[in-house]
Design a protein around this motif. Structure first.
Motif, mmCIF file in Angstrom:
data_model
loop_
_atom_site.group_PDB
_atom_site.id
_atom_site.type_symbol
_atom_site.label_atom_id
_atom_site.label_comp_id
_atom_site.label_asym_id
_atom_site.label_seq_id
_atom_site.Cartn_x
_atom_site.Cartn_y
_atom_site.Cartn_z
ATOM 1 N N VAL A 180 0.794 -1.146 -0.138
ATOM 2 C CA VAL A 180 0.211 -0.011 -0.052
ATOM 3 C C VAL A 180 0.742 1.296 -0.037
ATOM 4 N N TYR A 181 0.468 2.225 -0.882
ATOM 5 C CA TYR A 181 1.378 3.593 -0.961
ATOM 6 C C TYR A 181 0.293 4.659 -0.755
ATOM 7 N N ASP A 182 0.781 5.707 -0.086
ATOM 8 C CA ASP A 182 -0.002 6.774 0.100
ATOM 9 C C ASP A 182 -0.088 7.659 -1.060
ATOM 10 N N ALA A 183 -0.799 8.869 -0.924
ATOM 11 C CA ALA A 183 -1.074 9.686 -2.176
ATOM 12 C C ALA A 183 0.340 10.413 -2.914
ATOM 13 N N SER A 184 1.333 10.307 -2.109
ATOM 14 C CA SER A 184 2.608 10.710 -2.651
ATOM 15 C C SER A 184 3.259 9.730 -3.199
ATOM 16 N N GLY A 185 2.984 8.404 -2.957
ATOM 17 C CA GLY A 185 3.721 7.091 -3.499
ATOM 18 C C GLY A 185 4.791 6.697 -2.544
ATOM 19 N N GLN A 186 4.558 7.090 -1.421
ATOM 20 C CA GLN A 186 5.508 6.431 -0.391
ATOM 21 C C GLN A 186 4.658 5.240 0.496
ATOM 22 N N PRO A 187 5.454 4.253 0.368
ATOM 23 C CA PRO A 187 5.169 2.932 0.923
ATOM 24 C C PRO A 187 4.606 3.075 2.625
ATOM 25 N N VAL A 188 3.323 2.541 2.753
ATOM 26 C CA VAL A 188 3.068 2.539 4.117
ATOM 27 C C VAL A 188 2.590 1.167 4.745
ATOM 28 N N PHE A 189 2.456 0.139 4.166
ATOM 29 C CA PHE A 189 1.951 -1.116 4.396
ATOM 30 C C PHE A 189 2.602 -2.244 3.617
ATOM 31 N N ALA A 190 2.958 -3.458 4.060
ATOM 32 C CA ALA A 190 3.134 -4.467 3.022
ATOM 33 C C ALA A 190 2.756 -5.814 3.807
ATOM 34 N N TYR A 191 2.015 -6.658 3.004
ATOM 35 C CA TYR A 191 1.501 -7.840 3.419
ATOM 36 C C TYR A 191 2.249 -9.013 2.453
ATOM 37 N N ARG A 192 2.765 -9.806 3.132
ATOM 38 C CA ARG A 192 3.409 -11.035 2.181
ATOM 39 C C ARG A 192 2.805 -12.402 2.500
ATOM 40 N N SER A 193 2.113 -13.114 1.526
ATOM 41 C CA SER A 193 1.419 -14.379 1.817
ATOM 42 C C SER A 193 2.479 -15.526 1.523
ATOM 43 N N ALA A 194 2.576 -16.144 2.510
ATOM 44 C CA ALA A 194 3.662 -17.344 2.377
ATOM 45 C C ALA A 194 2.993 -18.846 1.837
ATOM 46 N N ASP A 195 1.666 -18.913 2.220
ATOM 47 C CA ASP A 195 0.943 -20.160 1.807
ATOM 48 C C ASP A 195 -0.120 -20.106 0.714
ATOM 49 N N ARG A 196 -0.792 -18.984 0.425
ATOM 50 C CA ARG A 196 -1.526 -18.802 -0.335
ATOM 51 C C ARG A 196 -1.624 -17.795 -1.510
ATOM 52 N N PHE A 197 -1.935 -17.815 -2.660
ATOM 53 C CA PHE A 197 -1.648 -16.943 -3.791
ATOM 54 C C PHE A 197 -2.710 -15.822 -3.385
ATOM 55 N N ILE A 198 -2.554 -14.636 -3.837
ATOM 56 C CA ILE A 198 -3.387 -13.442 -3.646
ATOM 57 C C ILE A 198 -3.773 -13.038 -4.856
ATOM 58 N N MET A 199 -5.240 -12.946 -5.182
ATOM 59 C CA MET A 199 -5.716 -12.640 -6.547
ATOM 60 C C MET A 199 -5.750 -11.022 -6.557
ATOM 61 N N THR A 200 -6.423 -10.320 -5.851
ATOM 62 C CA THR A 200 -6.657 -8.918 -5.711
ATOM 63 C C THR A 200 -6.535 -8.396 -4.147
ATOM 64 N N ALA A 201 -6.482 -7.250 -4.028
ATOM 65 C CA ALA A 201 -6.838 -6.488 -2.615
ATOM 66 C C ALA A 201 -7.215 -5.123 -3.003
ATOM 67 N N ALA A 202 -7.778 -4.535 -1.819
ATOM 68 C CA ALA A 202 -8.277 -3.062 -2.022
ATOM 69 C C ALA A 202 -8.219 -2.490 -0.521
#
Length: 390
Positions: A180-202
């Protein structure tokens, strides 16, 4: 100072009368303001306020006999996708990302080499990217807001109302990742899935809760899981299992998320609870888009054919309106209270109760419609786009 007509301490009625007159004037002013508010509310409910706003904004636009203003011209490219932002037109193709303002002037242009160009739109921004690529161009009506580069191949991108960017990608060392990046393009959060594929996020509209869709099986039954995170915490808030078909899309709607599945829409709150659902029944889901507080669905009566049903559903899963329509549908777009449906031979604008607001028959060159919240619509063709002003 000399007083006449009695003792001022014993006979102050003339001063009281002045105060009473002031009170009357204030009361009249409040009543007038209340009356104006009621009139504006009625005009807004009827959509007439939007018509007045369009006339004020586009007084200088040169319209043809059909009510269309030719505003945008661009190089021919059948791979192009478009988004309308505050009067500007954003386009992405295999070769170019560009922004054209209302005068047709190019305010941003970037040459690219995309294999699968994609474009998503938020409230005031759009994001152009290549599925399988590593760069996202975040755009406003005035040009480039920021560019985000990823270390893995991009699978999906989303924007919320605050302009926060959510990027799902393949990364080494995990099945998939969401950043997740804020309105200026700076990263604010990260989620890495080790056991399942991720299709999409919001990301939720208040920019506090991330919902990510993963795949798996439960007791031999295919299951989609929605994992919820608060972006100020590294621990998962909860995981919700939705059995059945894939979740194709996840759309933030106020305090809820709308999970789009083949046979239904599920509405989840930001704590992961399924609060409502709408079943498509025996119909086939063809298209879905969201306006202010509702989802617009195009349902097919049969697997193939031109008999459709247009339905609007609120975030409680309740049907607001339903309308049978017939014709080949090329595009559908919702914004504000309006829904535009582009058929092969006509374009019709409805409000969220599916009352017809406007109709245009001269649409032979159009292949995509972009609804605007003020009731106007952009019709994009292979080399030019026009603004329809009802």
């Amino acid at each position: 100072m000399t007083f006449t007509g009695g003792n001022p301490q014993e006979e102050p009625p003339r001063r009281v009368a002045k105060k009473s007159k002031k009170r009357f004037l204030w009361l009249a002013l409040v009543t007038l303001l209340a009356l104006i508010a009621v009139v504006l509310s009625v005009l807004y409910d009827r959509g007439e306020f939007d018509g007045l706003r369009r006339r004020l904004l586009y007084t200088k636009a040169q319209k043809d006999e059909n009510g269309c203003a030719q505003l945008y011209r661009y190089a021919s490219d059948q791979s192009g996708s478009f988004a309308s932002l505050d009067g500007s037109l954003v386009s992405v193709s295999m070769h170019q990302v560009s922004v054209l303002d209302e005068t047709g002037k190019t305010v941003y242009e970037q040459t690219v080499k995309f294999q699968s160009p994609a474009l998503v739109r938020g409230a005031f921004r759009a994001a152009a990217y290549d599925v399988g690529g590593t760069s996202v161009y975040v755009l406003t009506a005035k040009g480039l807001a920021c560019q985000v580069d990823t270390s893995g191949e991009i699978l999906a991108v989303a924007l919320n109302k605050d302009g926060y960017l959510t990027v799902t990608s393949n990364e080494s060392g995990c099945k998939a990742a969401v950043r997740v990046y804020d309105a200026s393009g700076q990263p604010v959060f990260a989620y890495r899935s080790a056991d399942r594929f991720i299709m999409t996020a919001a990301l939720s509209d208040d920019s506090r809760t991330l919902a990510a869709v993963t795949m798996g099986q439960s007791s031999g039954v295919f299951t989609s899981y929605v994992v919820f995170y608060r972006i100020n915490s590294e621990s998962a808030l909860t995981t919700t299992a939705l059995t059945g078909s894939l979740i194709y899309d996840l759309i933030p709607m106020g305090s809820r998320f709308c999970a789009v599945m083949e046979e239904q829409l599920c509405f989840l709150d930001d704590s992961g609870e399924v609060r409502a659902a709408y079943s498509c029944g025996s119909d086939y889901l063809r298209r879905v888009d969201c306006g202010d507080g509702y989802a617009a669905l195009l349902l097919g009566r049969y697997r193939n054919g031109t008999q459709h049903r247009l339905v609007t559903v609120d975030s409680d899963g309740q049907v607001m309106a339903s309308l049978d329509v017939d014709g080949e549908v090329l595009s559908m777009s919702a914004a504000g209270r309006y829904i535009a449906v582009l058929f092969s031979d006509r374009m019709v604008i409805y409000d969220k109760t599916l009352a017809e607001c406007a109709r245009l028959d001269a649409v032979s060159e159009a292949r995509q419609v972009l609804m605007r919240a003020d009731g106007s619509a952009v019709l994009a063709g292979s080399t030019a786009a026009s603004l329809y002003l009802p």
